[in-house]
Design a protein around this motif. Structure first.
Motif, PDB file in Angstrom:
ATOM      1  N   UNK A   1      -7.706 -59.527  40.759  1.00 12.46           N
ATOM      2  CA  UNK A   1      -7.508 -60.984  40.744  1.00 12.46           C
ATOM      3  C   UNK A   1      -7.176 -61.457  39.433  1.00 12.46           C
ATOM      4  N   UNK A   2      -6.392 -62.537  39.242  1.00 14.33           N
ATOM      5  CA  UNK A   2      -6.330 -62.967  37.798  1.00 14.33           C
ATOM      6  C   UNK A   2      -7.533 -63.922  37.454  1.00 14.33           C
ATOM      7  N   UNK A   3      -8.519 -63.024  36.866  1.00 12.03           N
ATOM      8  CA  UNK A   3      -9.882 -63.564  36.488  1.00 12.03           C
ATOM      9  C   UNK A   3      -9.730 -64.238  35.161  1.00 12.03           C
ATOM     10  N   UNK A   4      -8.863 -63.903  34.291  1.00 12.00           N
ATOM     11  CA  UNK A   4      -8.930 -64.656  33.082  1.00 12.00           C
ATOM     12  C   UNK A   4      -8.202 -65.792  33.197  1.00 12.00           C
ATOM     13  N   UNK A   5      -7.007 -65.528  33.760  1.00  9.14           N
ATOM     14  CA  UNK A   5      -6.239 -67.168  34.137  1.00  9.14           C
ATOM     15  C   UNK A   5      -7.111 -68.055  35.048  1.00  9.14           C
ATOM     16  N   UNK A   6      -7.725 -67.627  35.983  1.00  7.18           N
ATOM     17  CA  UNK A   6      -8.707 -68.409  36.797  1.00  7.18           C
ATOM     18  C   UNK A   6      -9.665 -69.265  35.864  1.00  7.18           C
TER      19      UNK A   6
ATOM     20  N   UNK B   1     -20.230 -55.735  34.595  1.00  7.12           N
ATOM     21  CA  UNK B   1     -19.163 -55.882  35.646  1.00  7.12           C
ATOM     22  C   UNK B   1     -17.891 -56.501  35.205  1.00  7.12           C
ATOM     23  N   UNK B   2     -16.639 -55.648  35.419  1.00 11.37           N
ATOM     24  CA  UNK B   2     -15.460 -56.031  35.023  1.00 11.37           C
ATOM     25  C   UNK B   2     -15.189 -57.618  35.546  1.00 11.37           C
ATOM     26  N   UNK B   3     -15.179 -58.008  36.531  1.00 16.70           N
ATOM     27  CA  UNK B   3     -14.979 -59.229  36.961  1.00 16.70           C
ATOM     28  C   UNK B   3     -15.671 -60.415  36.116  1.00 16.70           C
ATOM     29  N   UNK B   4     -16.936 -59.957  35.953  1.00 17.12           N
ATOM     30  CA  UNK B   4     -17.722 -61.108  35.222  1.00 17.12           C
ATOM     31  C   UNK B   4     -17.356 -60.995  33.635  1.00 17.12           C
ATOM     32  N   UNK B   5     -16.902 -59.714  32.842  1.00 19.09           N
ATOM     33  CA  UNK B   5     -16.432 -59.760  31.493  1.00 19.09           C
ATOM     34  C   UNK B   5     -15.182 -60.542  31.659  1.00 19.09           C
ATOM     35  N   UNK B   6     -14.342 -60.213  32.439  1.00 18.56           N
ATOM     36  CA  UNK B   6     -12.856 -60.814  32.387  1.00 18.56           C
ATOM     37  C   UNK B   6     -13.043 -62.382  32.605  1.00 18.56           C
ATOM     38  N   UNK B   7     -13.954 -62.850  33.500  1.00 14.20           N
ATOM     39  CA  UNK B   7     -14.126 -64.246  33.767  1.00 14.20           C
ATOM     40  C   UNK B   7     -14.544 -65.012  32.365  1.00 14.20           C
ATOM     41  N   UNK B   8     -15.544 -64.161  31.740  1.00 21.64           N
ATOM     42  CA  UNK B   8     -16.067 -64.655  30.459  1.00 21.64           C
ATOM     43  C   UNK B   8     -14.882 -64.760  29.420  1.00 21.64           C
ATOM     44  N   UNK B   9     -14.093 -63.814  29.460  1.00 22.02           N
ATOM     45  CA  UNK B   9     -13.005 -63.716  28.339  1.00 22.02           C
ATOM     46  C   UNK B   9     -12.248 -64.858  28.642  1.00 22.02           C
ATOM     47  N   UNK B  10     -12.010 -65.143  30.112  1.00 21.03           N
ATOM     48  CA  UNK B  10     -10.859 -66.425  30.461  1.00 21.03           C
ATOM     49  C   UNK B  10     -11.678 -67.869  29.820  1.00 21.03           C
ATOM     50  N   UNK B  11     -12.976 -67.678  30.005  1.00 17.93           N
ATOM     51  CA  UNK B  11     -13.664 -69.038  29.629  1.00 17.93           C
ATOM     52  C   UNK B  11     -13.359 -69.162  28.267  1.00 17.93           C
TER      53      UNK B  11
ATOM     54  N   UNK C   1     -18.973 -73.940  34.604  1.00 20.49           N
ATOM     55  CA  UNK C   1     -18.310 -73.006  35.522  1.00 20.49           C
ATOM     56  C   UNK C   1     -19.226 -72.118  35.800  1.00 20.49           C
ATOM     57  N   UNK C   2     -19.304 -71.697  37.078  1.00 17.05           N
ATOM     58  CA  UNK C   2     -20.030 -70.506  37.722  1.00 17.05           C
ATOM     59  C   UNK C   2     -19.067 -69.483  37.832  1.00 17.05           C
ATOM     60  N   UNK C   3     -19.589 -68.220  37.552  1.00 15.35           N
ATOM     61  CA  UNK C   3     -18.722 -67.111  37.827  1.00 15.35           C
ATOM     62  C   UNK C   3     -18.371 -66.254  38.889  1.00 15.35           C
ATOM     63  N   UNK C   4     -19.312 -66.719  40.070  1.00 12.81           N
ATOM     64  CA  UNK C   4     -18.982 -66.052  41.263  1.00 12.81           C
ATOM     65  C   UNK C   4     -19.511 -67.121  42.586  1.00 12.81           C
ATOM     66  N   UNK C   5     -19.573 -66.810  43.734  1.00 15.55           N
ATOM     67  CA  UNK C   5     -19.758 -67.590  44.752  1.00 15.55           C
ATOM     68  C   UNK C   5     -21.323 -67.517  44.852  1.00 15.55           C
ATOM     69  N   UNK C   6     -22.056 -66.431  44.539  1.00 13.72           N
ATOM     70  CA  UNK C   6     -23.418 -66.344  44.816  1.00 13.72           C
ATOM     71  C   UNK C   6     -24.127 -67.256  43.486  1.00 13.72           C
ATOM     72  N   UNK C   7     -23.478 -67.229  42.496  1.00 14.00           N
ATOM     73  CA  UNK C   7     -24.113 -67.959  41.285  1.00 14.00           C
ATOM     74  C   UNK C   7     -24.008 -69.411  41.577  1.00 14.00           C
ATOM     75  N   UNK C   8     -22.778 -69.736  42.222  1.00 12.50           N
ATOM     76  CA  UNK C   8     -22.521 -71.201  42.665  1.00 12.50           C
ATOM     77  C   UNK C   8     -23.595 -71.661  43.619  1.00 12.50           C
ATOM     78  N   UNK C   9     -23.966 -70.790  44.636  1.00  8.96           N
ATOM     79  CA  UNK C   9     -24.754 -71.346  45.500  1.00  8.96           C
ATOM     80  C   UNK C   9     -26.439 -71.504  44.872  1.00  8.96           C
ATOM     81  N   UNK C  10     -26.768 -70.531  43.927  1.00 14.65           N
ATOM     82  CA  UNK C  10     -27.851 -70.302  43.428  1.00 14.65           C
ATOM     83  C   UNK C  10     -28.178 -71.845  42.539  1.00 14.65           C
ATOM     84  N   UNK C  11     -26.994 -71.937  41.877  1.00 14.71           N
ATOM     85  CA  UNK C  11     -26.893 -73.076  40.790  1.00 14.71           C
ATOM     86  C   UNK C  11     -27.172 -74.497  41.692  1.00 14.71           C
TER      87      UNK C  11
END
Length: 327
Positions: A156-161, A186-196, A240-250
């Motif tokens: 998935x385009x994690x960085x761009x997202x 986790x790869x997706x977590x690291x990539x989304x932080x990089x995109x942030x 910005x929350x990094x995935x659906x589980x974190x969003x629900x918990x937030x």
């Protein structure tokens, strides 16, 4: 099979022809055999049949992070739909983000001679699959790349997202933006932080380490991170929350809070559009991810021997209200 033949008054060979849809059996005889099969509850041993023929076992393996996660449920369903088109069934297991469990499941599926394997990796070492790949079992990695093997991968385009989410919040006037991510390993977590981070630079927003929290999601952990990010001097006005589980918990942690931050979540989730306010997200339909991975796998099973492919699927911002408010 001999019991079916005896009840139907035919030879075992005739029963075999009916069971395997072979020609040369009179319609009345076939009907009598099928009636005997129904009465006796006979079921052919598919594994033995395939072993004898040296052909497909009719199954593929799917190793996920957690089958209970709605995101992976959608991916699984799409994989099953593609597999059904090719006459296969899907065996599924959850790794629980444990590399040892991922390896155990993958090798167990291979020991059961699945025709192919789709893996959401938990670890970074996948050399254990090299003997299976060399023996002709195609493997596709999905959502995250493999660590040390070269195989088909769908990402998935994690960085761009994540960068898109920052730009969206910045356009609404936010300059203090927080980020809640999963474990940084986790790869997706690291990539989304990089995109942030890249998104902050592009939008002229100061990246502040104090407004970032990266950890496996838990109710207490998310609540504590939110208290830190939203409290004290210079609090975040957007999140910005990094995935659906974190969003629900937030959202649960923010329930009852009078002044909420603007919010954009990564990954869509059920009922997000019905909350108050509806939750804006960076979304990719997990069915698209599952379909792409499964179609790659079946292309390999159909004889495609081109070099391994790396497919990166785009994401889209879905503005619903929670991310469209000013500071």
């Amino acid at each position: 099979m001999s019991d079916v033949a005896r009840l139907a008054g035919v030879s075992i060979k005739t029963v075999s022809r009916v069971v395997n849809d072979e020609p040369g059996v009179h319609a009345d005889t076939a009907e009598r055999v099928l009636a005997a099969i129904e009465r006796l509850g006979f079921r052919r041993n598919v594994g033995a049949l395939n072993l004898r023929r040296g052909s497909s076992t009719g199954t593929i393996g799917l190793v996920l992070e957690d089958v209970a996660n709605p995101f992976y449920s959608g991916l699984t369903r799409a994989t099953e739909e593609v597999a059904r088109r090719f006459g296969r069934q899907v065996l599924t297991g959850s790794s629980d983000e444990d590399p040892g469990r991922e390896r155990e499941l993958s090798l167990e599926f291979c020991a059961r001679r699945v025709d192919g394997l789709i893996v959401v990796p938990a670890g970074a070492r996948h050399g254990y699959l090299l003997p299976e790949i060399a023996s002709g079992t195609p493997v596709v990695f999905v959502d995250r790349p493999p660590g040390d093997v070269l195989v088909d991968t769908v990402l998935v385009a994690n960085v761009e997202g994540a960068a898109t989410a920052v730009a969206h919040l910045a356009r609404h006037g936010h300059r203090r933006i927080g980020f809640l991510g999963d474990a940084p390993a986790i790869y997706t977590a690291a990539e989304r932080l990089r995109g942030f981070r890249e998104g902050c630079t592009a939008a002229g927003v100061r990246y502040d380490e104090r407004l970032v929290a990266m950890a496996p999601p838990s109710p207490a952990g998310v609540a504590e991170a939110l208290a830190r990010i939203l409290g004290g001097p210079g609090p975040a006005t957007a999140l910005i929350t990094g995935n659906n589980r974190i969003t629900v918990l937030a959202l649960r942690a923010l329930a009852g809070v009078s002044t909420r931050p603007a919010l954009v979540g990564f990954d869509d989730f059920e009922l997000a559009d019905l909350l108050d306010p509806p939750v804006s997200v960076v979304a990719l339909d997990p069915a698209v991810l599952g379909k792409a991975a499964a179609e790659l796998l079946f292309a390999r099973l159909d004889g495609d021997d081109s070099p391994p492919r790396r497919i990166v699927l785009p994401v889209r911002l879905v503005p619903r209200g929670s991310g469209e408010v000013g500071p």
